[in-house]
Motif scaffolding. Structure first.
Motif, PDB file in Angstrom:
ATOM      1  N   ARG A  38       0.828  -1.205   0.000  1.00 52.25           N
ATOM      2  CA  ARG A  38       0.000   0.000   0.000  1.00 52.25           C
ATOM      3  C   ARG A  38       0.862   1.255   0.000  1.00 52.25           C
ATOM      4  O   ARG A  38       0.607   2.199  -0.748  1.00 52.25           O
ATOM      5  N   ILE A  39       1.881   1.293   0.849  1.00 49.63           N
ATOM      6  CA  ILE A  39       2.740   2.480   0.923  1.00 49.63           C
ATOM      7  C   ILE A  39       3.465   2.688  -0.404  1.00 49.63           C
ATOM      8  O   ILE A  39       3.578   3.820  -0.900  1.00 49.63           O
ATOM      9  N   GLN A  40       3.952   1.599  -0.994  1.00 44.25           N
ATOM     10  CA  GLN A  40       4.592   1.705  -2.310  1.00 44.25           C
ATOM     11  C   GLN A  40       3.591   2.172  -3.360  1.00 44.25           C
ATOM     12  O   GLN A  40       3.909   3.020  -4.203  1.00 44.25           O
ATOM     13  N   HIS A  41       2.381   1.624  -3.318  1.00 45.66           N
ATOM     14  CA  HIS A  41       1.339   2.012  -4.265  1.00 45.66           C
ATOM     15  C   HIS A  41       1.027   3.502  -4.151  1.00 45.66           C
ATOM     16  O   HIS A  41       0.762   4.181  -5.158  1.00 45.66           O
ATOM     17  N   ASP A  42       1.090   4.042  -2.934  1.00 46.61           N
ATOM     18  CA  ASP A  42       0.784   5.449  -2.706  1.00 46.61           C
ATOM     19  C   ASP A  42       1.963   6.368  -3.019  1.00 46.61           C
ATOM     20  O   ASP A  42       1.848   7.589  -2.866  1.00 46.61           O
ATOM     21  N   GLY A  43       3.096   5.782  -3.435  1.00 55.55           N
ATOM     22  CA  GLY A  43       4.217   6.588  -3.899  1.00 55.55           C
ATOM     23  C   GLY A  43       5.225   6.981  -2.848  1.00 55.55           C
ATOM     24  O   GLY A  43       6.008   7.923  -3.047  1.00 55.55           O
ATOM     25  N   TYR A  44       5.258   6.254  -1.727  1.00 52.75           N
ATOM     26  CA  TYR A  44       6.202   6.570  -0.659  1.00 52.75           C
ATOM     27  C   TYR A  44       7.204   5.428  -0.493  1.00 52.75           C
ATOM     28  O   TYR A  44       6.923   4.275  -0.834  1.00 52.75           O
ATOM     29  N   ASN A  45       8.358   5.756   0.052  1.00 52.17           N
ATOM     30  CA  ASN A  45       9.345   4.728   0.374  1.00 52.17           C
ATOM     31  C   ASN A  45       8.931   4.021   1.658  1.00 52.17           C
ATOM     32  O   ASN A  45       8.304   4.612   2.537  1.00 52.17           O
ATOM     33  N   VAL A  46       9.318   2.776   1.773  1.00 60.37           N
ATOM     34  CA  VAL A  46       8.901   1.998   2.934  1.00 60.37           C
ATOM     35  C   VAL A  46       9.984   0.997   3.310  1.00 60.37           C
ATOM     36  O   VAL A  46      10.715   0.483   2.452  1.00 60.37           O
ATOM     37  N   GLU A  47      10.083   0.737   4.602  1.00 59.80           N
ATOM     38  CA  GLU A  47      10.942  -0.319   5.142  1.00 59.80           C
ATOM     39  C   GLU A  47      10.096  -1.208   6.047  1.00 59.80           C
ATOM     40  O   GLU A  47       9.137  -0.745   6.676  1.00 59.80           O
ATOM     41  N   GLN A  48      10.467  -2.481   6.111  1.00 60.33           N
ATOM     42  CA  GLN A  48       9.800  -3.415   7.022  1.00 60.33           C
ATOM     43  C   GLN A  48      10.852  -4.008   7.953  1.00 60.33           C
ATOM     44  O   GLN A  48      11.905  -4.449   7.513  1.00 60.33           O
ATOM     45  N   HIS A  49      10.551  -4.004   9.251  1.00 61.58           N
ATOM     46  CA  HIS A  49      11.501  -4.465  10.257  1.00 61.58           C
ATOM     47  C   HIS A  49      10.846  -5.514  11.150  1.00 61.58           C
ATOM     48  O   HIS A  49       9.648  -5.447  11.427  1.00 61.58           O
ATOM     49  N   ALA A  50      11.639  -6.465  11.609  1.00 60.58           N
ATOM     50  CA  ALA A  50      11.173  -7.500  12.532  1.00 60.58           C
ATOM     51  C   ALA A  50      11.777  -7.262  13.911  1.00 60.58           C
ATOM     52  O   ALA A  50      12.964  -6.956  14.045  1.00 60.58           O
ATOM     53  N   GLY A  96      -6.066   7.389   2.301  1.00 61.48           N
ATOM     54  CA  GLY A  96      -5.573   7.815   0.993  1.00 61.48           C
ATOM     55  C   GLY A  96      -4.222   8.499   1.065  1.00 61.48           C
ATOM     56  O   GLY A  96      -3.755   8.921   2.116  1.00 61.48           O
ATOM     57  N   ARG A  97      -3.572   8.635  -0.090  1.00 58.18           N
ATOM     58  CA  ARG A  97      -2.208   9.152  -0.142  1.00 58.18           C
ATOM     59  C   ARG A  97      -2.125  10.618   0.258  1.00 58.18           C
ATOM     60  O   ARG A  97      -1.063  11.112   0.642  1.00 58.18           O
ATOM     61  N   GLU A  98      -3.233  11.342   0.190  1.00 52.69           N
ATOM     62  CA  GLU A  98      -3.203  12.764   0.511  1.00 52.69           C
ATOM     63  C   GLU A  98      -3.628  13.055   1.945  1.00 52.69           C
ATOM     64  O   GLU A  98      -3.185  14.044   2.529  1.00 52.69           O
ATOM     65  N   ASP A  99      -4.480  12.223   2.522  1.00 54.04           N
ATOM     66  CA  ASP A  99      -5.105  12.562   3.797  1.00 54.04           C
ATOM     67  C   ASP A  99      -4.794  11.603   4.945  1.00 54.04           C
ATOM     68  O   ASP A  99      -5.236  11.838   6.066  1.00 54.04           O
ATOM     69  N   SER A 100      -4.089  10.519   4.711  1.00 53.25           N
ATOM     70  CA  SER A 100      -3.757   9.602   5.798  1.00 53.25           C
ATOM     71  C   SER A 100      -2.779  10.264   6.763  1.00 53.25           C
ATOM     72  O   SER A 100      -1.835  10.944   6.346  1.00 53.25           O
ATOM     73  N   LEU A 101      -3.007  10.044   8.055  1.00 57.44           N
ATOM     74  CA  LEU A 101      -2.198  10.724   9.056  1.00 57.44           C
ATOM     75  C   LEU A 101      -0.718  10.378   8.932  1.00 57.44           C
ATOM     76  O   LEU A 101       0.151  11.239   9.100  1.00 57.44           O
TER      77      LEU A 101
END
Length: 405
Positions: A38-50, A96-101
């Protein structure tokens, strides 16, 4: 001949309807049940950590980092977001990509981390138990507070190199924050500010039908409540939830979807952004234990905010007293801002003010000005950007400016 033409017209109409539904479904490819996608789809960089807790649960953290021109991670003020009961990090992204906190905070210059708790869709592994074992599900939000939250906070501090962070929690996320800082008060020094959206502590005045019907049964020690300890509350099957979410797409008024939300948000969903309902249905509930809900029911019955009631004999073994001890909210010293709604179906204003009276460092309390604002509206409602975000970032920026002087 006329019958043949009617048959052809009927077939064409059915085909047209199917194409319309298919097009609608294809236009809603944003129905994604994975935070990274979802984050990638919305055009942002993302990391996942365990992250591994002291009692063996493997948790997943999602990060939306600030990156420099060469792709290096920039050091920026950190904000940690924690979702509510039976939710996951996805709820911070559904507006959404514009209004999500989460995205709004990232655009304001913050290094955004999204937390998850044991039992939800991202945290279904333990070093010693699998999900078919009762021991895996024998937890409430107390364990999330003293094991999950410290593990995630310590990991974020180590990864980012910062000494302190901001916190935003909704509903049970606020519960976890309050319990952590009352049980392990050294963590107060870790948080610059805390924003609690409809925090659940005292629940004696809740309007929830679930509490009124099941609270007297599951909020007391009896055969039924004992049997339900160690049981999973909701299935986290992504395919099933995605199928249910698709049913919303074929109705202008998605009454079925709203009905499914009633136990969580109440009957008045006027300000809920209903265009997000398919996505919300696909990502909520995200899983958890029955014991989480029973712990809240115990608070409804006892009218107190206290540790889990195991019954007199086991209470004596756990606490060296017959009744479970109340959480020492006076030990919570982090500067706190609280938001609540007058019409909240879960958290009554009277219970919010009772909580405020016991906290020693409340900077501000905001009652949302819209009378029909409800529990889910805090993250998926109309007006998040205009009201909630502005005040959150104002408080956080004020702290950062004071620190620079």
């Amino acid at each position: 001949m006329r019958l043949g033409l009617d048959f052809v017209m009927l077939a064409l109409l059915l085909l047209l309807r199917q194409l319309t539904v298919t097009t609608a479904r294809q236009s809603r490819e944003i129905i994604i049940t994975d935070a990274v996608r979802r984050i990638q789809h919305d055009g942002y960089n993302v990391e996942q950590h365990a992250v591994i807790t002291k009692d063996g649960y493997i948790l997943t953290l999602h990060r939306i980092p600030q990156l420099g021109q060469q792709g290096s991670v920039l050091r920026r003020p950190v904000v940690f977001l924690l979702s509510g009961l039976y939710a996951s990090s996805d709820v911070w992204l559904l507006n959404g990509r514009e209004d999500s906190l989460a995205y709004l905070l990232w655009r304001a210059g913050y290094d955004v981390w999204l937390g998850n708790n044991r039992g939800n869709i991202y945290c279904r592994h333990n070093l010693w138990f699998n999900t078919t074992a009762r021991d895996f599900w024998n937890f409430s939000w107390h364990e999330m507070s003293v094991y999950d939250m410290p593990a995630q906070v310590d990991y974020i501090l180590h990864q980012t190199g910062v000494a302190r962070m901001h916190f935003v929690g909704i509903s049970q996320g606020g519960t976890v924050f309050l319990v952590l800082n009352s049980m392990l008060p050294q963590y107060n020094a870790v948080f610059k500010t805390a924003t609690l959206l409809a925090p659940v502590a005292y629940v004696s005045n809740t309007q929830s039908g679930l509490a009124k019907i099941f609270g007297p049964i599951l909020g007391t020690r009896n055969y039924v409540s004992k049997m339900l300890e160690g049981i999973e509350m909701f299935s986290t099957n992504k395919f099933f939830k995605k199928f249910l979410s698709m049913t919303c797409l074929e109705h202008e008024q998605p009454a079925v979807c709203v009905t499914r939300l009633w136990p969580s948000v109440g009957y008045d969903t006027r300000y809920l952004n209903k265009t997000l309902l398919p996505d919300l249905m696909a990502n909520f509930p995200a899983g958890g234990s029955v014991k989480q809900l029973m712990h809240y029911f115990q608070g409804y019955v006892s009218t107190k905010f206290r540790q889990y009631d195991h019954g007199p004999e086991r209470n004596w073994l756990h606490y060296q007293q017959l009744e479970p001890p109340e959480y020492a909210l006076e030990k919570v010293s982090t500067p706190i801002t609280i938001f609540f709604a007058e019409n909240d179906y879960i958290v009554a204003p009277a219970d919010i003010w009772r909580l405020v009276a016991r906290l020693r460092n409340v900077e501000a309390v905001y009652k949302v000005p819209w009378k029909r604002w409800n529990h889910f509206d805090f993250i998926c409602g109309l007006g998040v950007r205009e009201y909630i975000f502005d005040k959150i970032v104002l408080s956080m920026n004020r702290y950062e400016q004071r620190r620079r002087r």
